[in-house]
Write a protein that holds these residues in place. Sequence first.
Motif, mmCIF file in Angstrom:
data_model
loop_
_atom_site.group_PDB
_atom_site.id
_atom_site.type_symbol
_atom_site.label_atom_id
_atom_site.label_comp_id
_atom_site.label_asym_id
_atom_site.label_seq_id
_atom_site.Cartn_x
_atom_site.Cartn_y
_atom_site.Cartn_z
ATOM 1 N N SER A 132 0.809 -1.187 0.049
ATOM 2 C CA SER A 132 -0.003 -0.014 -0.027
ATOM 3 C C SER A 132 1.027 1.172 -0.032
ATOM 4 N N GLN A 133 2.050 1.375 0.205
ATOM 5 C CA GLN A 133 3.125 2.367 0.153
ATOM 6 C C GLN A 133 3.977 2.359 -0.917
ATOM 7 N N GLY A 134 3.692 1.574 -1.878
ATOM 8 C CA GLY A 134 4.073 1.733 -3.305
ATOM 9 C C GLY A 134 5.745 0.992 -3.421
ATOM 10 N N TRP A 135 5.733 -0.015 -2.503
ATOM 11 C CA TRP A 135 7.044 -1.082 -2.449
ATOM 12 C C TRP A 135 6.768 -2.197 -3.565
ATOM 13 N N GLY A 136 5.844 -2.441 -4.201
ATOM 14 C CA GLY A 136 5.556 -3.208 -4.931
ATOM 15 C C GLY A 136 4.236 -4.305 -4.556
ATOM 16 N N SER A 137 4.064 -5.268 -5.378
ATOM 17 C CA SER A 137 2.988 -6.141 -5.124
ATOM 18 C C SER A 137 3.606 -6.939 -4.015
ATOM 19 N N ALA A 138 2.496 -7.825 -3.231
ATOM 20 C CA ALA A 138 2.862 -8.595 -2.335
ATOM 21 C C ALA A 138 3.768 -9.724 -2.821
ATOM 22 N N ASP A 143 9.571 -11.633 -2.606
ATOM 23 C CA ASP A 143 10.819 -12.277 -3.405
ATOM 24 C C ASP A 143 11.953 -11.395 -2.737
ATOM 25 N N PRO A 144 12.951 -12.116 -1.953
ATOM 26 C CA PRO A 144 14.001 -11.546 -1.431
ATOM 27 C C PRO A 144 14.942 -10.725 -2.136
ATOM 28 N N THR A 145 15.233 -10.968 -3.240
ATOM 29 C CA THR A 145 16.048 -10.156 -4.245
ATOM 30 C C THR A 145 15.491 -8.871 -4.641
ATOM 31 N N TYR A 146 14.103 -8.895 -4.907
ATOM 32 C CA TYR A 146 13.275 -7.626 -5.103
ATOM 33 C C TYR A 146 13.475 -6.829 -3.991
ATOM 34 N N GLN A 150 15.174 -3.100 -3.610
ATOM 35 C CA GLN A 150 14.085 -1.893 -3.430
ATOM 36 C C GLN A 150 14.690 -1.180 -2.185
ATOM 37 N N PHE A 151 15.204 -1.850 -1.119
ATOM 38 C CA PHE A 151 15.645 -1.196 -0.179
ATOM 39 C C PHE A 151 16.836 -0.365 -0.451
ATOM 40 N N TYR A 152 17.827 -0.779 -1.165
ATOM 41 C CA TYR A 152 19.080 -0.145 -1.719
ATOM 42 C C TYR A 152 18.570 0.883 -2.539
ATOM 43 N N LYS A 153 17.662 0.698 -3.506
ATOM 44 C CA LYS A 153 17.229 1.865 -4.235
ATOM 45 C C LYS A 153 16.823 3.055 -3.319
#
Length: 376
Positions: A132-138, A143-146, A150-153
Amino acid sequence: MKGLAAGIGVVFFSPILIAGTGTGMMLASSADAVQSSGSFSSCLSDIDSDKVAEQVTKILDGASGKDVHVEGLDLPAEQVPNAQTIVAAGLSLDVPRKGQIIALATAMQESRLRNLAYGDRDSLGLFQQRPSQGWGSAEQIRDPTYASEQFYKHLLKVSGWQQMTVTQAAQAVQKSGLPDAYAQWEKLATALQGAIAKSFPGGGDADGKDTDQDKQSATTGCAPGQDGSGFGRIPEGSVPKGYSIPKDADPKARKAITWAMQQLGTLYQWGGSCTNSHGPDPMGRCDCSSLMQQAYAHAGITLTRTTYTQVNEGKAISLAHLKPGDLIFSRGTAARPQHVGMYMGEGLVIEAPRTTKPVRITPIKDWTILAARRVL
């Protein structure tokens, strides 16, 4: 390395979901997760980093997590592969060592390095990111890599993050209700990063200091010349100038690599058998796993058909010990990867990448590796 990710050379276990309260990406109480997530010390500032590194290395080299105790981790068979994914994703995005430590400390606080299917409100995964905060779909967040990428970006967008403390930088990304909670995991995160980084080709600086060579190679986890970067841009479907199969390669691996190279330039075909990649029938072309299967068939070795089963072939190996002919896996998860390639030596990998792309050779630095297997 768009490359190098986690779970190489270990015994993989499905995530163990333990009831509790996730915390990340919201103004919620991280203390709730600490209280409900198992037997963790509230202060790990006095952990034995050398001992942690020793035990983590055992798991990376294939020891069962059930037989290894890692201070600060109560489910090392699950947590160490997740930590390795986080480090590998950082390497693939050229994130400095400190950024990887920040990510590990954050995941320790948010999920205890478990890929959670639950959390506060809609928080999920290693970092408790919220759809809901725009981090991607559930599905993406699980997916640990995704999730790591996302954290790094988001971290890299934080102005001055490298001058911040670990907890300040983590809080700038997570916006947690307990902004100081990340600090307790810094020493454990540092030990994990050091041990895991050394599992990649070329290793890391043992003292954790950025030497001049480290600055050149820390982005890939490989010493110069070992990650394939020395060949420069490799045109799709071609053999990079100067490459030859290493003389010490196993004869069967040499046959498999040679046959795979004969398919260079042929278009990928999902579900293709790879039995006539140069012929007119698209279904005779190769997909990633059929390329591996047929290459080894021509070397007298039988492999199963899909990445999902090939990841269980032969024996697990550490990325630090890759040899020509080893299979490397990426995308998806370590237990269920979606892509496979064959290591050729000299930091290069041959693969059938995806629809519209030809069989090609790529540098290993471009891979996010979840597992590696030796089938000889």
